[in-house]
Write a protein that holds these residues in place. Structure first.
Motif, PDB file in Angstrom:
ATOM      1  N   VAL A 140      39.945  36.554  41.658  1.00 45.18           N
ATOM      2  CA  VAL A 140      39.254  37.096  40.486  1.00 45.18           C
ATOM      3  C   VAL A 140      37.877  36.439  40.434  1.00 45.18           C
ATOM      4  O   VAL A 140      37.759  35.219  40.608  1.00 45.18           O
ATOM      5  N   ALA A 153      39.782  37.547  32.397  1.00 43.39           N
ATOM      6  CA  ALA A 153      39.447  37.748  33.804  1.00 43.39           C
ATOM      7  C   ALA A 153      38.259  38.697  33.890  1.00 43.39           C
ATOM      8  O   ALA A 153      38.238  39.745  33.240  1.00 43.39           O
ATOM      9  N   GLU A 155      35.718  40.907  36.418  1.00 40.43           N
ATOM     10  CA  GLU A 155      35.414  41.492  37.724  1.00 40.43           C
ATOM     11  C   GLU A 155      33.957  41.951  37.703  1.00 40.43           C
ATOM     12  O   GLU A 155      33.538  42.659  36.782  1.00 40.43           O
ATOM     13  N   LEU A 168      40.592  45.335  39.064  1.00 39.18           N
ATOM     14  CA  LEU A 168      40.771  44.417  37.935  1.00 39.18           C
ATOM     15  C   LEU A 168      42.130  44.635  37.275  1.00 39.18           C
ATOM     16  O   LEU A 168      42.789  43.662  36.867  1.00 39.18           O
ATOM     17  N   TYR A 171      44.699  42.717  39.193  1.00 35.22           N
ATOM     18  CA  TYR A 171      44.592  41.287  38.909  1.00 35.22           C
ATOM     19  C   TYR A 171      45.237  40.950  37.562  1.00 35.22           C
ATOM     20  O   TYR A 171      45.963  39.961  37.433  1.00 35.22           O
TER      21      TYR A 171
END
Length: 227
Positions: A140, A153, A155, A168, A171
Motif C-alpha cells: 500500500v 490506506a 493509493e 485499493l 488492499y
C-alpha cells in the motif's frame, strides 16, 4: 495459476444473484484463491469472480444431467459462484512465482514521497504510519492515521482509473482482516481522476483526492494564467 477454457454456465448466489448462460469462457483459478470468469471481449474485467479467501470444490456427485463437471466456489460470507461445465477444451496449470510488483513511474513515485512528507494534505491531524506498507498482494502506498486515530490506506496514481480503485479495494479487504488495523478506510489520490473511477470509489466508501503536484513541490505553475 490454473487456466480452463470451457463451455459453461455460471450462477452467483449471495447478497444478489447473477446468471451467465451457457457459453465458451476462460476460467482462471489463481494461487491467492481467487476465481475469475472471462469472456473474449468487452473488457479486461471478468464477467464474474470470487475474491479470496474462498474455496473451490469440484463436486462430481452433483453434476447436472448433460454436464461434465460442477464447481462451487464459496467465500467466507457463504456466497457461492456455481459453475456448470458442459465441455472442457483446455485445462492447464502454471507456476508464475512471486511477482516483483508494479514499478511506478517517476511522477507517481515522487507524488508518494511528497504526500508522505506533507501527509496533512489528506486532512488535518493525519499522521504517517509507513510508506509502502506490505500486504500479501503488494505494498500500500501510504498507511496513515486520521485525526481520530483510525487507520487509512492511500493509493496514489498519476491518472486515477478504475483499475486503481480495484487495487485499493483489494488492499482494504486484506487490511481489514487485521484486528490491529481495522477498521481501515481508503483514500484514492491522483492528479486526475476519471469520472467512472470516482463513481466506483465513492460507491465503495473510498474518498477521492485530487493532488496538485506543483503545490506539493512548493511551487506554483503560471501555465494558462492570464495575469
Amino acid at each position: 495459476m490454473r487456466l480452463v477454457i470451457a463451455r459453461c454456465q455460471v450462477d452467483y448466489v449471495g447478497r444478489l444473484t447473477a446468471h451467465l448462460s451457457m457459453a465458451r469462457r476462460l476460467l482462471m483459478i489463481k494461487a491467492d484463491g481467487s476465481v475469475l470468469v472471462h469472456s473474449d471481449g468487452g473488457s479486461y474485467k471478468p464477467l464474474n469472480w470470487m475474491s479470496p479467501p474462498c474455496r473451490l470444490q469440484e463436486r462430481p456427485d452433483d453434476v447436472p444431467e448433460g454436464a461434465k463437471a460442477y464447481w462451487v466456489v464459496t467465500n467466507k460470507a457463504g456466497e457461492e459462484l456455481r459453475i456448470t461445465i458442459e465441455e472442457i477444451e483446455h485445462d492447464s496449470s502454471h507456476e508464475l512465482g512471486i511477482d516483483p510488483g508494479l514499478v511506478k513511474d517517476g511522477v507517481e513515485a515522487h507524488l508518494q514521497e511528497l504526500l508522505a512528507e506533507h501527509v496533512q494534505t489528506l486532512g488535518a491531524g493525519y499522521t504517517l504510519i509507513r510508506r509502502e506498507y506490505m500486504t500479501a498482494i503488494g505494498p500500500v502506498d501510504l498507511l496513515c492515521r486520521d485525526a481520530a486515530g483510525a487507520t487509512v490506506a492511500v493509493e496514489i496514481k498519476r491518472r486515477g482509473e478504475i483499475d486503481g480503485v480495484e487495487q485499493l479495494t483489494r488492499y482494504l479487504e486484506l487490511l481489514n482482516r487485521d484486528p490491529l488495523l481495522a477498521p481501515v478506510a481508503g483514500v484514492f489520490a491522483a492528479q486526475q481522476i476519471k469520472p467512472q473511477a470516482r463513481t466506483l470509489a465513492e460507491d465503495r466508501g473510498i474518498r477521492c483526492l485530487t493532488l496538485d503536484y506543483d503545490a506539493l513541490r512548493g511551487t506554483e505553475s503560471n501555465e494558462f494564467r492570464l495575469f
